[in-house]
Every structure is written in structure tokens, then in C-alpha cells.
Design a protein around this motif. Structure first.
Motif, mmCIF file in Angstrom:
data_model
loop_
_atom_site.group_PDB
_atom_site.id
_atom_site.type_symbol
_atom_site.label_atom_id
_atom_site.label_comp_id
_atom_site.label_asym_id
_atom_site.label_seq_id
_atom_site.Cartn_x
_atom_site.Cartn_y
_atom_site.Cartn_z
ATOM 1 N N ARG A 290 0.833 -1.212 0.000
ATOM 2 C CA ARG A 290 0.000 0.000 0.000
ATOM 3 C C ARG A 290 0.864 1.257 0.000
ATOM 4 N NH1 ARG A 290 -3.062 -3.443 3.468
ATOM 5 N NH2 ARG A 290 -2.117 -2.571 5.357
ATOM 6 N N ALA A 293 2.322 1.800 -3.472
ATOM 7 C CA ALA A 293 1.305 2.350 -4.382
ATOM 8 C C ALA A 293 1.075 3.832 -4.110
ATOM 9 C CB ALA A 293 -0.001 1.566 -4.231
ATOM 10 N N ARG A 294 1.000 4.193 -2.842
ATOM 11 C CA ARG A 294 0.760 5.597 -2.474
ATOM 12 C C ARG A 294 1.878 6.501 -2.961
ATOM 13 N NH1 ARG A 294 1.936 9.054 1.666
ATOM 14 N NH2 ARG A 294 3.144 7.539 2.879
ATOM 15 N N VAL A 347 -4.967 -0.504 -4.310
ATOM 16 C CA VAL A 347 -3.655 -0.058 -3.856
ATOM 17 C C VAL A 347 -2.578 -1.047 -4.301
ATOM 18 C CG1 VAL A 347 -4.391 1.342 -1.895
ATOM 19 C CG2 VAL A 347 -4.144 -1.133 -1.604
#
Length: 473
Positions: A290, A293-294, A347
């Protein structure tokens, strides 16, 4: 007739067996620069622009491919990794090379001597060792063959090293400020924190505390420490992570309270069950996914290695010394569960997945194709032929699978996965094999005889795709 060590060998059309292949290589592939997005090169060598006195320093000190071959040839271990002179270690390799006929090391060795050292049409053997040693030392003494000079000769524009989260990245920072040589970017490799069952896990937490400034007692503390290191890597230009998952597992992540208990038990020296350690690993990996992805990073997953099989070799020499093999586990379901868990929450980062067992080619290529989304060409990648597969037939198998199950036009191409600066010749090796495959298909009428269009594909796979994949958001 005696064996002739001076021979026209591996000429300009090496591996190029038809006219379309020759045109594709010489007109399109050969001149393309290199973005090497996964290597184990030393940041010290690049940042300090190290000069090498001889071929052993440049070529043999960390190349476990060559160490492994020398052992197979019966060379005594003390001449491979022991306290012998650089000249004696080189002689051991020269004695081994004639036995490598048919092994990709024979081609790689002579590609590496040819470029950038300019030693051509001279086969390495015990009888030519003195001449090659002397010639190489003379050429390495020239200013243009420092570490950065070698990278420039190979047209390397970007090289990504592999770095532990606790690394200060001071060398990367200094190199970036210097403006010299190619871009050198770190890669976030957090394997030590994923493997809670490993003996050194608790000691590693102490080191991570010091690097991050975050005391780690609870699971949220661990995540805070990792977040601090992710920020530090991002500040140094990082856009990639990497994980070695010998046997991917997926266990429904435990509650935070249970993760706290698992962390506390390991700090107290308790062993965990496979289910417990798998739950912890899954929780950390999903959190990291996650975060990647962020931040717009690429996640790399290297799957299926059996590492350090010789306990004696591990004790006497250490890890990454040539005692590894292809694993034989099945992992389609846990890998799919990991990717799906991230995809469900939208994500899932751009991800490259590499398999070590070629038996898994079709499985892996079909699996990653199930998670394409978000308008990103080639968002999930069936990675380049890796380690035991980066020879001609392994590269061909990977490319054929890529053609059959995905879109070759969006493949991000070759990498070195190496500790040697001379290994960038493997990009040339890949490009020749790639052009030969495409040229043969043109010749058989399986691809249109439009070499400008196919040349665009060649340029994309050699360089353009990986540039877009890493750096375009």
C-alpha cells in the motif's frame, strides 16, 4: 592441430543469423542506452569512481557465477575465495574458462573482455592468461576506464542498487550532488523485517530503531520506523522496492493486538508457528504494498530461490557465494491472494514478478495478466529471465511466454542482477537474442516485413518502456 587461442570468434553479427535480425540489432538495439533497474552493484564503486588495478578486482571478487564454475572444474576453494594473490585467482579462472564451452559463461567472459576492455579474438585460457592480464591492466590504467567510465562506455544512464532500509544512503546523496556519471538510485529491500522467524530478526529490529529513531515495541512502531525509512529513501530518488520471497505465503493478517503479541514473543526469544510467522509476513508485505502504491513506486518480487544449500559453504564463505539452486515450490494461490488483497483496495502498485523455476513461466505470465488495470500499460510485469535463466534458451523461453500471454510491446526488458560492472554486456547479449528471435519471425512470415515498426518495438523493450514504467506517474 593445436587449439588456436586467436580466432575470429563472436564477431559483430554474433547470434544474428538472418538479415532482419542484423538490421534490427545494428539499426535499433545496439545504440540504445541502458536503464538497469535491478543490480547488486556497490554504491562505493560508483560514487567514488573507483579505479581497478586488475581484472580480478573488477571481475572476480564477487561473481558467484564464476566461483560456482571454478568449483565445478575442480579448482581448490582457496584459489577461488581464499587469501591468494589477484594474479593467482585470475589464473584459476583462466584454467576454468576452456571447460565452459557450451555454458553461457564462455560467451559472457569474452563479451566482457571485448567491451569495454577491447580484448578481441583472443580466447581466455591458461596459455593466454598472461597476455590478457597484462593488456587488461594497461587499459584499466587509462582514465576512461574508472567505474563511472566503464558505465559510460556501456551507455548506462540509470543504475538501481539494492539497499537495506537501514542504509544511510550517504553515497547515493553524494553521487547525486556530484552530477557525475549515470544516475544511481537506491532500491528498498526490506527482507530482514519480513522474515520474523529468522534468527537475526530481533537484532535487526535494534538496528532499524537506531536508523529510524523510532523505538520498536509494538507493531505500529515497526510500521512507523519503516515509514521513516521509506521517506528517507524517497528523498534520495528511490522509486523501486524489492523482495525475495523464497516461498510466498498468504495468511489472513492477524489483528493488531495479535501482531503486537507476536512481536513481543519474538523479542523474548520464542519461536513462532508457520501460521503465525506467515500472518506477520503477510501483514507487513501488504502494508508495504500500500505504501509503494501511495508513493508511485514499483514493487519487485523475486520468487523461488533455494539459498545457501551448503551449510559448510555458508559457514566458511558466507551468503551469495554460489551455493544456491532453483526451488520447487508451488505458489500460484498465495501470490494471487497477495496481489488480489492489494487490488481489491485499489492499492496494488506497479509490480514486476520474477520466477526462478522456468516451469512456472506460463503460470506466472497468466497470473500477472489477471491484474492489469488503471490505464497503465504493462502495470504488472512478467519479469526478465533471472539468475539461472539469463542464458540464451532461458531468455528465449521468457520472451516467447511474454509474447503468448502478454503484450511484448510493454515489456520492461533486461537487467543485470549482478555485482560486476562488466555484467552490463548482458544487455547486449539480451538484445542480440531478442533481435534474432524477431528477425527469424519476420523471415518466416510470422511478423510483417516492416522493420521500422518492429524497430520501434525493439527500442521500447531495450530502454523506452522501463524509463516510462519507473519515472512517468
Amino acid at each position: 592441430m593445436p587449439f588456436n587461442d586467436r580466432i575470429d570468434f563472436m564477431g559483430s553479427d554474433f547470434l544474428l543469423e538472418n538479415e532482419p535480425a542484423r538490421r534490427l540489432y545494428h539499426e535499433h538495439a545496439a545504440a540504445m542506452p541502458i536503464c538497469d533497474y535491478h543490480s547488486h552493484l556497490s554504491p562505493v564503486e560508483i560514487a567514488d569512481d573507483v579505479r581497478f588495478d586488475n581484472l580480478t578486482q573488477l571481475w572476480l571478487k564477487g561473481d558467484h557465477y564464476k566461483w560456482r564454475a571454478m568449483r565445478c572444474a575442480g579448482i581448490e576453494e582457496h584459489r577461488i575465495t581464499g587469501a591468494v594473490s589477484d594474479r593467482e585467482r585470475f589464473q584459476a579462472w583462466a584454467e576454468t574458462v576452456p571447460d565452459c564451452l557450451g555454458n553461457p559463461l564462455y560467451h559472457w567472459t569474452h563479451l566482457e573482455l571485448r567491451h569495454p576492455l577491447g580484448i578481441e579474438n583472443l580466447l581466455l585460457s591458461p596459455t593466454t592468461a598472461d597476455e590478457i592480464w597484462t593488456t587488461a591492466r594497461e587499459r584499466l590504467a587509462t582514465p576512461s576506464l574508472s567505474a563511472q567510465g566503464i558505465l559510460e562506455r556501456f551507455k548506462v544512464r540509470t543504475v538501481c542498487t539494492t539497499d537495506d532500509p537501514v542504509d544511510s544512503l550517504a553515497l547515493h546523496g553524494r553521487h547525486a550532488k556530484s552530477g557525475a556519471g549515470p544516475a544511481m538510485l537506491p532500491t528498498f529491500r526490506a527482507d530482514s523485517v519480513l522474515k520474523i522467524e529468522q534468527p537475526g530478526f530481533v537484532d535487526y529490529l535494534d538496528v532499524l530503531e537506531q536508523a529510524s529513531g523510532v523505538p520498536i515495541r509494538r507493531f505500529d512502531d515497526l510500521l512507523a520506523a519503516l515509514a521513516q525509512r521509506l521517506d528517507h529513501f524517497a528523498a534520495h530518488g528511490c522509486c523501486l522496492s524489492d523482495h525475495s520471497l523464497e516461498e510466498p505465503v498468504f495468511v489472513s493478517p492477524p489483528s493488531v493486538a495479535e501482531l503486537d503479541r507476536l512481536l513481543d514473543r519474538r523479542r523474548r526469544g520464542e519461536a513462532l508457528s508457520g501460521e503465525e510467522s506467515g500472518g506477520f509476513t503477510t501483514a507487513v508485505l501488504l502494508w508495504l504494498g500500500r505504501e509503494y502504491a501511495r508513493r508511485g513506486w514499483v514493487m519487485q518480487l523475486h520468487l523461488g530461490a533455494l539459498r545457501s544449500l551448503s551449510q559448510r559453504g555458508q559457514i566458511e564463505i558466507g551468503p551469495n557465494s554460489g551455493f544456491d539452486a532453483i526451488g520447487d515450490v508451488t505458489y500460484a494461490e498465495p501470490l494471487a491472494a497477495i496481489l488480489d488483497a492489494l487490488d481489491r483496495g485499489r492499492v496494488l502498485p506497479r509490480t514486476v514478478v520474477y520466477n526462478l523455476n522456468p516451469r512456472d513461466n506460463e503460470m506466472l505470465a497468466s497470473l500477472v495478466g489477471s491484474f492489469s488495470s488503471d490505464g497503465i500499460p504493462g502495470k504488472l510485469q512478467f519479469g526478465a529471465a533471472w539468475w539461472f535463466n539469463d542464458q540464451r534458451d532461458g531468455i528465449e523461453r521468457q520472451l516467447i511466454t511474454q509474447m503468448n500471454f502478454g503484450l511484448l510491446r510493454h515489456f520492461v526488458g533486461m537487467l543485470t542482477d549482478s555485482r560486476s560492472l562488466l555484467s552490463f554486456s548482458r544487455h547486449d547479449y539480451f538484445r542480440r537474442i531478442f533481435c534474432q528471435m524477431l528477425g527469424a519471425q519476420v523471415q518466416r512470415g510470422e511478423l510483417p516485413n516492416d522493420l521500422d515498426r518492429i524497430g520501434e518495438l525493439v527500442r521500447a523493450v531495450c530502454y523506452d518502456n522501463v524509463q516510462r514504467y519507473l519515472f512517468e506517474r
